[in-house]
Motif scaffolding. Structure first.
Motif, PDB file in Angstrom:
ATOM      1  N   UNK A   1      -3.755  -3.825 -48.648  1.00 37.85           N
ATOM      2  CA  UNK A   1      -2.437  -4.248 -48.167  1.00 37.85           C
ATOM      3  C   UNK A   1      -1.351  -3.293 -48.650  1.00 37.85           C
ATOM      4  N   UNK A   2      -1.458  -2.840 -49.891  1.00 39.41           N
ATOM      5  CA  UNK A   2      -0.472  -1.901 -50.421  1.00 39.41           C
ATOM      6  C   UNK A   2      -0.515  -0.574 -49.672  1.00 39.41           C
ATOM      7  N   UNK A   3      -1.730  -0.082 -49.403  1.00 37.11           N
ATOM      8  CA  UNK A   3      -1.884   1.216 -48.747  1.00 37.11           C
ATOM      9  C   UNK A   3      -1.334   1.179 -47.329  1.00 37.11           C
ATOM     10  N   UNK A   4      -1.674   0.124 -46.583  1.00 40.82           N
ATOM     11  CA  UNK A   4      -1.319   0.077 -45.164  1.00 40.82           C
ATOM     12  C   UNK A   4       0.083  -0.489 -44.931  1.00 40.82           C
ATOM     13  N   UNK A   5       0.391  -1.611 -45.621  1.00 43.10           N
ATOM     14  CA  UNK A   5       1.648  -2.288 -45.327  1.00 43.10           C
ATOM     15  C   UNK A   5       2.645  -2.349 -46.461  1.00 43.10           C
ATOM     16  N   UNK A   6       2.217  -1.988 -47.670  1.00 43.87           N
ATOM     17  CA  UNK A   6       3.118  -2.014 -48.814  1.00 43.87           C
ATOM     18  C   UNK A   6       3.589  -3.412 -49.147  1.00 43.87           C
ATOM     19  N   UNK A   7       4.806  -3.507 -49.679  1.00 42.28           N
ATOM     20  CA  UNK A   7       5.357  -4.789 -50.110  1.00 42.28           C
ATOM     21  C   UNK A   7       5.516  -5.759 -48.942  1.00 42.28           C
ATOM     22  N   UNK A   8       5.722  -5.224 -47.714  1.00 45.06           N
ATOM     23  CA  UNK A   8       5.884  -6.098 -46.553  1.00 45.06           C
ATOM     24  C   UNK A   8       4.610  -6.902 -46.299  1.00 45.06           C
ATOM     25  N   UNK A   9       3.456  -6.232 -46.372  1.00 47.38           N
ATOM     26  CA  UNK A   9       2.178  -6.917 -46.142  1.00 47.38           C
ATOM     27  C   UNK A   9       1.894  -7.920 -47.245  1.00 47.38           C
ATOM     28  N   UNK A  10       2.222  -7.554 -48.491  1.00 47.66           N
ATOM     29  CA  UNK A  10       2.016  -8.486 -49.600  1.00 47.66           C
ATOM     30  C   UNK A  10       2.914  -9.709 -49.454  1.00 47.66           C
ATOM     31  N   UNK A  11       4.151  -9.493 -49.029  1.00 47.34           N
ATOM     32  CA  UNK A  11       5.066 -10.617 -48.834  1.00 47.34           C
ATOM     33  C   UNK A  11       4.559 -11.552 -47.746  1.00 47.34           C
ATOM     34  N   UNK A  12       3.956 -10.988 -46.705  1.00 45.90           N
ATOM     35  CA  UNK A  12       3.399 -11.810 -45.633  1.00 45.90           C
ATOM     36  C   UNK A  12       2.277 -12.689 -46.166  1.00 45.90           C
ATOM     37  N   UNK A  13       1.392 -12.104 -46.966  1.00 48.82           N
ATOM     38  CA  UNK A  13       0.277 -12.876 -47.515  1.00 48.82           C
ATOM     39  C   UNK A  13       0.781 -13.931 -48.497  1.00 48.82           C
ATOM     40  N   UNK A  14       1.812 -13.585 -49.276  1.00 43.79           N
ATOM     41  CA  UNK A  14       2.391 -14.564 -50.198  1.00 43.79           C
ATOM     42  C   UNK A  14       3.003 -15.726 -49.427  1.00 43.79           C
ATOM     43  N   UNK A  15       3.673 -15.429 -48.325  1.00 38.41           N
ATOM     44  CA  UNK A  15       4.254 -16.486 -47.506  1.00 38.41           C
ATOM     45  C   UNK A  15       3.167 -17.410 -46.965  1.00 38.41           C
ATOM     46  N   UNK A  16       2.024 -16.822 -46.596  1.00 40.41           N
ATOM     47  CA  UNK A  16       0.905 -17.634 -46.114  1.00 40.41           C
ATOM     48  C   UNK A  16       0.395 -18.554 -47.212  1.00 40.41           C
ATOM     49  N   UNK A  17       0.316 -18.017 -48.429  1.00 38.24           N
ATOM     50  CA  UNK A  17      -0.165 -18.825 -49.562  1.00 38.24           C
ATOM     51  C   UNK A  17       0.779 -19.988 -49.840  1.00 38.24           C
ATOM     52  N   UNK A  18       2.081 -19.709 -49.809  1.00 36.16           N
ATOM     53  CA  UNK A  18       3.061 -20.768 -50.072  1.00 36.16           C
ATOM     54  C   UNK A  18       3.010 -21.842 -48.992  1.00 36.16           C
ATOM     55  N   UNK A  19       2.785 -21.423 -47.748  1.00 36.73           N
ATOM     56  CA  UNK A  19       2.725 -22.378 -46.639  1.00 36.73           C
ATOM     57  C   UNK A  19       1.583 -23.373 -46.824  1.00 36.73           C
TER      58      UNK A  19
END
Length: 540
Positions: free
Chosen positions: A482-500
């Motif tokens: 996720x860091x390589x391809x999308x950086x912080x944006x991709x990590x934030x997306x996955x974090x949002x999924x976890x919170x949901x």
């Protein structure tokens, strides 16, 4: 009804033909509970690949979903959190408290010190490192929103800041963990059911928990856990890299972050292979010793009298703001309420399957009263001390115009280092802080791998080593990719999924309380019946 018939009727309520390992598959030396592993892998792959290919779209859509959940169900999250605290406190004082996990003759596997260390390392040790300075100073300066709209920069703001920090990190989150951990431990050790989330609902749904319903519950637990661990590992690598740049001048780059993830995963891998005794326990004990040294240093060099004054402010703030901050009605501090409190509650709930199951695994032999007292009261006291030392020093520097914190929070990941640089031996303590951050991430990774391993093996606590290795490596690879391809944006997306995932799990936890109460009542009846029978036999 005879005594034998009565006790047989009580025990029959939990009779089940379910066998751990039934319908499992065994490729490549793995031991998988097939539906849970398969659907977990599919969901994880879809989210990760989607976040990698379309990081901006993923972040936008998942963040919108997270915001909708947080803003629409804020009342549910806050009310449920309050209920979990009251529920746990009630169990401590009620007769259920004398029930022992594993039976009345069971003995603890770990010393109290090792047990406390593992509770903290898995629960929120890394969070206390990261937010102990940034959060109180942020509230005080209104950088992060003001609790109950208290005006920043005042004595009242300082009290409110410390009270809000305690509110977020003390009783409520640990009550959430405590409910899950106690339910899992009780049904596994006292009722002989698999150590899986589905087992808790056996009193409510009977044998249906071994079918589709149970698969859905366990799959949701695996997905929430892997999302939370992967995002934490990715963000943690960025935080550690920022600290290394601050301390050593090493440029914060993608390569450095990938190397940090690789190193953390490698050490976690060794710990996972060695198991709880040889790995997690040793690292957790090391964490507590290093954290204790850093805490003592900050107290002594910062100001002993200032620490005790801050401790008083923290205790007073928690007592003053506990009830107002627990009120979901008519809140006007929207930024603080939704961006911090409700986000935290959704995050704690989404992490509860992971932390709860790990706590359950290391808590056999404790009474319900001892267990809940340790899980609730001890962390509250330690958190008050920790926040008073680190947050208190940070607030002093902000108020007195000392160092970078005089300008408020400019980078939350560096706030701890900004505070330490104004104390003696800043280089040594900052290096120790980076080490603690990394070791806390290692303990989260290895304990998380053990938990996912247990769920996907249908509740086995000793699944094959290759399976533990698989999950540990998967966490690191997901974070790195996720860091390589999308950086912080991709990590934030996955974090949002976890919170949901916190929304459905809130309902799961509420049902869990009902099931646990039924189970404890059944166990108490058995215990009283056995005591009555023993007394009758003694008299005869």
């Amino acid at each position: 009804m005879s005594q034998d018939a009565e006790i047989a009727e009580l025990e029959e309520r939990y009779d089940t033909d379910y066998e751990i390992g039934e319908d499992n598959i065994h490729p490549f030396g793995l031991d998988l509970h097939n539906p849970v592993f398969l659907w977990s892998a599919i969901l994880i792959a879809v989210f990760v690949i989607g976040s990698m290919l379309f990081p901006d779209v993923s972040k936008t859509s998942l963040t919108s979903a997270r915001d909708w959940v947080i803003n629409t169900f804020d009342w549910l999250f806050l009310s449920a959190g309050n209920f979990f605290v009251l529920f746990c406190l009630a169990l401590i004082v009620l007769p259920f408290g004398r029930i022992r996990l594993g039976g009345q003759d069971a003995e603890p596997e770990f010393s109290r010190m090792s047990w406390f260390a593992m509770l903290f390392a898995a629960g929120m040790g890394i969070g206390l490192m990261f937010w102990s300075v940034a959060e109180p100073v942020g509230y005080f300066t209104e950088w992060a929103g003001s609790p109950l709209n208290v005006a920043g920069g005042t004595d009242a703001a300082r009290t409110a800041a410390m009270g809000a920090v305690m509110y977020h990190w003390a009783l409520h989150p640990w009550a959430i963990y405590g409910v899950v951990a106690l339910a899992l431990a009780f049904f596994a050790y006292n009722k002989g059911l698999p150590l899986a989330i589905r087992s808790v609902f056996y009193p409510l749904f009977g044998d249906r928990v071994w079918g589709t319903l149970g698969n859905v519950i366990d799959t949701l637990a695996v997905v929430a856990t892997i999302f939370g661990l992967a995002t934490s590992l990715g963000f943690g690598a960025q935080q550690a890299a920022g600290g290394m740049q601050f301390l050593f001048g090493i440029a914060d780059s993608l390569m450095v972050e990938i190397l940090i993830i690789t190193g953390v995963t490698a050490v976690a891998l060794v710990s996972v292979v060695r198991g709880i005794d040889g790995g997690v326990k040793l690292l957790s004990n090391l964490n507590i010793m290093l954290a204790g040294l850093l805490l003592l240093f900050v107290i002594v060099t910062g100001s002993v009298t200032g620490f005790f004054a801050s401790l008083g402010t923290t205790a007073a703030g928690y007592a003053e703001y506990l009830l107002p901050l627990s009120n979901p009605i008519g809140r006007e501090d929207d930024t603080f309420y939704h961006s911090w409190t409700i986000f935290y509650w959704a995050w704690w709930i989404s992490w509860s399957p992971f932390v709860g199951m790990f706590i359950a695994r290391v808590s056999r032999g404790r009474t319900v009263r001892e267990f809940l007292t340790a899980v609730l009261i001890v962390p509250m006291v330690v958190t008050a001390i920790w926040m008073s030392a680190f947050g208190g020093n940070g607030l002093d520097q902000a108020v007195n115009g000392v160092g970078s914190l005089a300008n408020g929070i400019t980078d939350s990941s560096l706030s701890l280092f900004h505070m330490l640089e104004n104390l003696p031996l800043a280089g040594v303590t900052s290096f120790l802080a980076i080490t603690l951050v990394l070791v806390f991430f290692i303990t989260s990774s290895d304990s998380g791998s053990l938990v996912i391993d247990t769920i996907t093996a249908g509740g086995k606590t000793e699944a094959p080593v290759p399976q533990r290795v698989f999950w540990c490596v998967a966490e690191g690879m997901i974070a790195a990719a996720l860091l390589v391809v999308g950086g912080a944006e991709a990590l934030s997306a996955l974090q949002a999924a976890a919170v949901t995932t916190g929304l459905p799990f809130t309902l799961v936890l509420l049902l869990m309380c009902v099931a646990l109460l039924k189970g404890l009542n059944h166990e108490l009846q058995l215990l009283r019946f056995e005591e009555k029978s023993a007394k009758a036999a003694a008299r005869a």
